[in-house]
Structure formats: C-alpha cells, structure tokens
Design a protein around this motif. Structure first.
Motif, PDB file in Angstrom:
ATOM      1  N   MET A 155       0.947  -1.277  -0.040  1.00 56.40           N
ATOM      2  CA  MET A 155      -0.012  -0.099  -0.014  1.00 56.40           C
ATOM      3  C   MET A 155       0.748   1.428  -0.117  1.00 56.40           C
ATOM      4  O   MET A 155       0.683   2.358  -0.781  1.00 56.40           O
ATOM      5  N   ALA A 156       2.103   1.149   0.599  1.00 58.31           N
ATOM      6  CA  ALA A 156       2.928   2.422   0.619  1.00 58.31           C
ATOM      7  C   ALA A 156       3.368   2.481  -0.620  1.00 58.31           C
ATOM      8  O   ALA A 156       3.731   3.689  -1.023  1.00 58.31           O
ATOM      9  N   LEU A 157       3.767   1.607  -1.384  1.00 59.96           N
ATOM     10  CA  LEU A 157       4.388   1.759  -2.649  1.00 59.96           C
ATOM     11  C   LEU A 157       3.277   2.410  -3.724  1.00 59.96           C
ATOM     12  O   LEU A 157       3.685   3.191  -4.360  1.00 59.96           O
ATOM     13  N   SER A 158       2.078   2.126  -3.506  1.00 58.67           N
ATOM     14  CA  SER A 158       0.958   2.526  -4.245  1.00 58.67           C
ATOM     15  C   SER A 158       0.971   3.997  -3.881  1.00 58.67           C
ATOM     16  O   SER A 158       0.555   5.037  -4.960  1.00 58.67           O
ATOM     17  N   LEU A 159       0.740   4.444  -2.590  1.00 54.48           N
ATOM     18  CA  LEU A 159       0.717   5.578  -2.039  1.00 54.48           C
ATOM     19  C   LEU A 159       1.738   6.542  -2.760  1.00 54.48           C
ATOM     20  O   LEU A 159       1.336   7.635  -3.165  1.00 54.48           O
ATOM     21  N   SER A 160       2.910   6.026  -3.014  1.00 55.62           N
ATOM     22  CA  SER A 160       4.196   6.887  -3.405  1.00 55.62           C
ATOM     23  C   SER A 160       3.704   7.421  -4.703  1.00 55.62           C
ATOM     24  O   SER A 160       4.327   8.341  -5.146  1.00 55.62           O
ATOM     25  N   THR A 161       3.395   6.546  -5.514  1.00 55.71           N
ATOM     26  CA  THR A 161       2.793   6.659  -7.015  1.00 55.71           C
ATOM     27  C   THR A 161       1.646   7.869  -7.111  1.00 55.71           C
ATOM     28  O   THR A 161       1.572   8.636  -7.911  1.00 55.71           O
ATOM     29  N   LEU A 162       0.993   8.018  -5.921  1.00 52.92           N
ATOM     30  CA  LEU A 162      -0.106   8.847  -5.932  1.00 52.92           C
ATOM     31  C   LEU A 162       0.125   9.928  -5.422  1.00 52.92           C
ATOM     32  O   LEU A 162      -0.750  11.175  -5.934  1.00 52.92           O
ATOM     33  N   ALA A 163       1.230  10.272  -4.768  1.00 58.39           N
ATOM     34  CA  ALA A 163       1.318  11.575  -4.119  1.00 58.39           C
ATOM     35  C   ALA A 163       1.752  12.654  -5.017  1.00 58.39           C
ATOM     36  O   ALA A 163       1.644  13.944  -4.516  1.00 58.39           O
ATOM     37  N   ASP A 164       1.892  12.494  -6.254  1.00 59.12           N
ATOM     38  CA  ASP A 164       2.460  13.585  -7.147  1.00 59.12           C
ATOM     39  C   ASP A 164       1.107  13.996  -7.958  1.00 59.12           C
ATOM     40  O   ASP A 164       1.105  15.021  -8.953  1.00 59.12           O
ATOM     41  N   ARG A 165       0.123  13.552  -7.825  1.00 56.48           N
ATOM     42  CA  ARG A 165      -1.163  13.873  -8.259  1.00 56.48           C
ATOM     43  C   ARG A 165      -2.186  13.860  -7.112  1.00 56.48           C
ATOM     44  O   ARG A 165      -3.505  13.216  -7.564  1.00 56.48           O
ATOM     45  N   PRO A 166      -2.197  14.427  -6.109  1.00 53.67           N
ATOM     46  CA  PRO A 166      -3.106  14.436  -5.202  1.00 53.67           C
ATOM     47  C   PRO A 166      -4.489  15.266  -5.324  1.00 53.67           C
ATOM     48  O   PRO A 166      -4.398  15.945  -6.202  1.00 53.67           O
ATOM     49  N   GLN A 167      -5.461  14.570  -4.765  1.00 49.93           N
ATOM     50  CA  GLN A 167      -6.790  14.924  -4.854  1.00 49.93           C
ATOM     51  C   GLN A 167      -7.530  14.972  -3.542  1.00 49.93           C
ATOM     52  O   GLN A 167      -7.509  14.351  -2.947  1.00 49.93           O
ATOM     53  N   ARG A 168      -8.053  16.296  -3.386  1.00 49.95           N
ATOM     54  CA  ARG A 168      -8.826  16.711  -2.036  1.00 49.95           C
ATOM     55  C   ARG A 168     -10.108  16.056  -2.212  1.00 49.95           C
ATOM     56  O   ARG A 168     -10.540  15.591  -0.867  1.00 49.95           O
ATOM     57  N   ARG A 169     -10.775  15.879  -3.086  1.00 53.94           N
ATOM     58  CA  ARG A 169     -12.269  15.327  -3.377  1.00 53.94           C
ATOM     59  C   ARG A 169     -12.010  14.085  -2.742  1.00 53.94           C
ATOM     60  O   ARG A 169     -11.584  13.342  -3.190  1.00 53.94           O
ATOM     61  N   ILE A 170     -13.240  13.836  -1.755  1.00 57.83           N
ATOM     62  CA  ILE A 170     -13.400  12.437  -1.427  1.00 57.83           C
ATOM     63  C   ILE A 170     -13.971  11.498  -2.702  1.00 57.83           C
ATOM     64  O   ILE A 170     -14.704  12.017  -3.628  1.00 57.83           O
ATOM     65  N   PRO A 171     -13.757  10.433  -2.362  1.00 58.52           N
ATOM     66  CA  PRO A 171     -14.318   9.378  -3.343  1.00 58.52           C
ATOM     67  C   PRO A 171     -15.919   9.466  -3.851  1.00 58.52           C
ATOM     68  O   PRO A 171     -16.641   9.616  -2.792  1.00 58.52           O
ATOM     69  N   ALA A 172     -16.075   9.322  -4.887  1.00 60.51           N
ATOM     70  CA  ALA A 172     -17.577   9.342  -5.478  1.00 60.51           C
ATOM     71  C   ALA A 172     -18.184   8.157  -5.169  1.00 60.51           C
ATOM     72  O   ALA A 172     -17.703   7.096  -5.074  1.00 60.51           O
ATOM     73  N   ALA A 173     -19.241   8.063  -4.705  1.00 67.03           N
ATOM     74  CA  ALA A 173     -20.091   6.876  -4.233  1.00 67.03           C
ATOM     75  C   ALA A 173     -20.101   5.766  -5.322  1.00 67.03           C
ATOM     76  O   ALA A 173     -20.107   4.538  -5.028  1.00 67.03           O
TER      77      ALA A 173
END
Length: 301
Positions: A155-173
């Motif tokens: 999960m940490a490895l996946s988070l590191s790839t997401l950190a350069d395109r962060p989004q504040r909006r919570i997930p859509a239902a």
C-alpha cells in the motif's frame, strides 16, 4: 510555489523516502494494538462454533440445538462464526494542505505522514484479522503492486505513486460497491458544501464511512504571537497579521464552531467522525479507529 508540478514532485519524492519508516512504525503500532484487542468475531455463515443464544420467536426449528436446550427451560440456537471476509476501502487526502507541520524541529509529524501511518497500521490490523483491504483513489480502487508482500508495504508503494497527483475531493459513491466499508483520512479543510454533498451520496449508496480527521495542534490553538506572516499551502496567497495573540479567543471560537458543523454534517449523513491531533498517541487512535470500523454495518466485497 505550493501546488506547482515541481513542488508536488518534490513532495512526492520526500514522502517516498519516508514511507519505509512509516511502514515499520505502522506494523509496530498494529502489533501493539492487536495484543490488547479482544477477538473481532461476529455471527455468520461458517463452521466454527461461536456461542449459544436464546431462540427468538419464529426461529426455524431446525436451528435449535436440542441438547443444549434440554439443560434449561429455554430453547437455544447454536451460532457459528462468520468466515466471509469484509472488504474495507481506505482513502487518504494527499493534497498540499496535508503536507504541513507546525513543528519546525520535527517534534510533530506532517498531517499527511500521520494519516498514512494510521491507515497503514489499520490495514495491517485488518488483514491480520482476516479482512480484505483495498486502497482507494478518487477514481476507484488502486492496483497495488503484485506479489505476496505485506499489505502495508504494498500500500505504501502505491501511495508513493499517487502523491504527485493528489486530490482533495473524497471518493464518489459510484466507485464503491453498495454497503462497502470506507475510511477516509484528511484534514477536511476544504469546501464544506462539497464535503456535505459527497457524504450524502455515500450515505445514499449506502456506504457507511469513517472519517479520520487529522489536525495539527497549532490549527486548534493558534500558538503564535506578535507579527506573523501566514502563507497558504495551496496557492491561497499570504497575509500578515500583527498581534496574532489578540486573535486567539475569536480564533478558538471559530475553530470550535467549524468542528461542531463538521460533526453535525457527519452525524446527519449517518457516518462517524474521529479527530486525531498529531501530538496524540497514534496507538490510541488506531484502537478507536479499528473498533469503529469493525462496528460498521455493511458487507461490500
């Protein structure tokens, strides 16, 4: 400047460098909390005996355990333990406002680091308890790196790839199955109307959601004095305020009122809120968080 592509890439690189330490810390906290927890068993389809309970009116006769019932004046049903794993989805706000700490000396972690630490520890705790865990982005479930490695590491490895395109909006239902369990971690400092809209849609799906709010103590206390320059983390500009200490009482009232609105918003949507300050013990918050998540209704797969 905060929010630029170069800045986000730099922040992502710094986060990636800290993630191995966060994984180790998360697994240590999860082990500590697990040692003090009772079993997270629940009734359901399975073969392992759990408990006897009094039969209810209208209970099918085939479910009654006659041997146990013969020992008393009541009819008892033999319950087995559920063996179908739940799926818990985890989402983390990686926006620039989360990459902040009021402690220049490093005594307090960034809000983002604490959010990631708690989510990784929760993932470890849940997986060790037989639950399934998935990382979520605003577009849908994230694909973790393949392999049989530990959930926190993947999960940490996946988070590191997401950190350069962060989004504040919570997930859509719509990106979640009905009755899924969801945990979202962030500071929830964004637009209140947008958050209300998102929470209502999650409730209507329904997706019972646990909000984990991460707050730096300076955001609560305004511990500054004199002339202070405040700079926004997301291109909001800057403002210079003289005699900041004189604003502290009014600021405290504003902070409390916003927290009350947030709690009312969450409660009104049928979700739950847990607020964690970064000067608090992560283990105590993890204990409360895992207890809340295990008590959520729903069974999204």
């Amino acid at each position: 400047m905060p929010g630029t592509a170069g800045s986000l890439a730099g922040e992502a690189a710094m986060l990636a460098a800290r993630l191995p330490g966060l994984v180790v810390h998360a697994e240590r906290i999860a082990a500590t909390v697990a040692a003090g927890q009772h079993g997270r068993r629940r009734a359901g389809p399975g073969e392992t005996f759990w408990q006897y309970r009094p039969a209810q009116p209208g209970e099918p006769v085939t479910r009654i355990d006659w041997r146990q019932s013969a020992r008393s004046h009541r009819a008892y049903v033999r319950e087995t333990e559920a063996e179908i794993a739940q799926t818990v989805y985890l989402w983390c706000d990686l926006s620039p406002s989360m990459a902040w700490s009021s402690s220049q000396g490093g005594n307090l972690p960034q809000k983002r680091d604490r959010a990631i630490l708690l989510l990784l520890a929760l993932a470890t705790l849940l997986e060790n308890g037989g639950e399934r865990v998935r990382l979520l982005t605003s577009e849908g479930p994230a694909d973790l790196p393949p392999g049989a490695g530990r959930i926190a590491t993947r999960m940490a490895l996946s988070l590191s790839t997401l950190a350069d395109r962060p989004q504040r909006r919570i997930p859509a239902a719509g990106v979640l199955p009905r009755f899924a369990k969801l945990v979202i971690a962030g500071d929830f400092l964004g637009d209140e109307a947008e958050l209300t809209h998102g929470l209502r849609h999650l409730a209507a799906r329904p997706v019972p959601t646990q909000l984990l709010q991460i707050v730096d103590p300076a955001e609560r206390d305004l511990p500054y004095a004199g002339r202070v320059r405040f700079v926004g983390t997301e291109d909001e500009g800057e403002v210079i305020l003289p005699h900041v200490e004189a604003l502290r009482p009014d600021y405290g009232t504003i902070f409390s009122e916003r927290q009350e609105r947030l709690r009312a918003m969450v409660d009104g949507s049928g979700h739950t809120l847990l607020t964690h300050f970064t000067d608090q013990s992560p283990a105590m918050t993890l204990l409360a968080l895992s207890g809340s998540v295990s008590g959520q209704s729903g069974g999204g797969r």
